[in-house]
Enzyme design. Structure first.
Site, PDB file in Angstrom:
ATOM      1  N   HIS A   1       0.763  -1.244   0.000  1.00  0.00           N
ATOM      2  CA  HIS A   1       0.000   0.000   0.000  1.00  0.00           C
ATOM      3  C   HIS A   1       0.800   1.304   0.000  1.00  0.00           C
ATOM      4  CE1 HIS A   1      -3.555  -2.403   0.524  1.00  0.00           C
ATOM      5  NE2 HIS A   1      -3.079  -2.935   1.632  1.00  0.00           N
TER       6      HIS A   1
ATOM      7  N   LYS B   1      -4.661  -9.957  -7.648  1.00  0.00           N
ATOM      8  CA  LYS B   1      -5.460  -9.362  -6.577  1.00  0.00           C
ATOM      9  C   LYS B   1      -6.565  -8.515  -7.214  1.00  0.00           C
ATOM     10  CE  LYS B   1      -4.832  -6.910  -2.232  1.00  0.00           C
ATOM     11  NZ  LYS B   1      -3.937  -6.134  -1.389  1.00  0.00           N
ATOM     12  N   ASP B   2      -7.801  -8.668  -6.736  1.00  0.00           N
ATOM     13  CA  ASP B   2      -8.953  -7.976  -7.333  1.00  0.00           C
ATOM     14  C   ASP B   2      -8.879  -6.459  -7.214  1.00  0.00           C
ATOM     15  OD1 ASP B   2     -10.117 -10.363  -8.063  1.00  0.00           O
ATOM     16  OD2 ASP B   2     -11.370 -10.502  -6.286  1.00  0.00           O
ATOM     17  N   LEU B   3      -8.445  -5.975  -6.065  1.00  0.00           N
ATOM     18  CA  LEU B   3      -8.446  -4.536  -5.803  1.00  0.00           C
ATOM     19  C   LEU B   3      -7.314  -4.209  -4.845  1.00  0.00           C
ATOM     20  CD1 LEU B   3     -10.050  -1.824  -6.139  1.00  0.00           C
ATOM     21  CD2 LEU B   3     -11.259  -2.442  -4.048  1.00  0.00           C
ATOM     22  N   ASN B   4      -6.626  -3.126  -5.107  1.00  0.00           N
ATOM     23  CA  ASN B   4      -5.567  -2.681  -4.207  1.00  0.00           C
ATOM     24  C   ASN B   4      -5.466  -1.163  -4.268  1.00  0.00           C
ATOM     25  OD1 ASN B   4      -3.337  -3.729  -2.422  1.00  0.00           O
ATOM     26  ND2 ASN B   4      -2.188  -2.324  -3.712  1.00  0.00           N
ATOM     27  N   THR B   5      -5.154  -0.567  -3.122  1.00  0.00           N
ATOM     28  CA  THR B   5      -5.012   0.884  -3.038  1.00  0.00           C
ATOM     29  C   THR B   5      -3.591   1.231  -2.622  1.00  0.00           C
ATOM     30  OG1 THR B   5      -7.330   1.095  -2.420  1.00  0.00           O
ATOM     31  CG2 THR B   5      -5.904   2.971  -1.932  1.00  0.00           C
TER      32      THR B   5
ATOM     33  N   LYS C   1     -13.733  -1.932  10.297  1.00  0.00           N
ATOM     34  CA  LYS C   1     -14.870  -2.641   9.716  1.00  0.00           C
ATOM     35  C   LYS C   1     -15.154  -3.941  10.464  1.00  0.00           C
ATOM     36  CE  LYS C   1     -13.419  -2.505   5.379  1.00  0.00           C
ATOM     37  NZ  LYS C   1     -13.337  -2.597   3.919  1.00  0.00           N
TER      38      LYS C   1
ATOM     39  N   HIS D   1      -2.885  -2.828   8.165  1.00  0.00           N
ATOM     40  CA  HIS D   1      -4.016  -3.140   7.283  1.00  0.00           C
ATOM     41  C   HIS D   1      -4.668  -1.845   6.816  1.00  0.00           C
ATOM     42  CE1 HIS D   1      -7.683  -4.979   5.774  1.00  0.00           C
ATOM     43  NE2 HIS D   1      -8.394  -4.202   6.563  1.00  0.00           N
TER      44      HIS D   1
END
EC number: 3.1.27.-
Length: 154
Positions: free
Chosen positions: A42, A65-69, A90, A149
């Site tokens: 990240h 990986k489907d999504l990463n920021t 969350k 995380h």
């Protein structure tokens, strides 16, 4: 009338479910601490195209990986976020912290391909983020808390 038989399907589904539950969404490499893996996934002070940035992550996990920021600031700035007041994550744990304001970031979303030929679309934005922080492990920088995380982009 014969008693109803459960058959093999419920057992098979249970076993498959247990197998899938063992595969973490973002398995951390064994030779990295959670904070080191967070940094790899990240922290990207200088923006880089999703294709090359995600290739670096894929070489560790060996899948797309489907999504990463990516947060476009130094690790030290993200670690400073860990000093802001605790908020609920969350998952309802209370070890999350929100950045002091909007930050430059890039979201990479998988569009097609199979490992190692993953293709991503990128979205650039300025937004606050929330990270989960824990005490450092051996090998981590000496901050009181370190990010482990990326919980949410606000």
């Amino acid at each position: 009338m014969a008693p109803a038989r459960a058959g093999c399907c419920p057992l098979l589904l249970l076993l498959l479910g247990l197998r899938v539950a063992q595969i973490p969404v973002s398995a951390k490499p064994k030779d990295m601490t959670s904070s080191q893996w967070f940094k790899t996934q990240h922290v990207q002070p200088s923006p880089e195209a999703c294709y090359s940035a995600m290739s670096n992550i894929s070489k560790y996990i060996e899948w797309c990986k489907d999504l990463n920021t990516f947060l476009h600031e130094p690790f030290s700035s993200v670690a400073t976020t860990c000093q802001t007041p605790n908020i609920a994550c969350k998952n309802r744990h209370k070890n999350c912290h929100q950045s002091s304001g909007p930050m430059s970031l890039t979201m990479c979303e998988l569009t097609s391909g199979k490992y190692p030929n993953c293709r991503y679309k990128e979205k650039h934005l300025n937004a606050p983020y929330i990270v989960a922080c824990d005490p450092p492990q051996q090998g981590d920088p000496g901050y009181p808390l370190v990010p482990v995380h990326l919980d949410k982009v606000v």
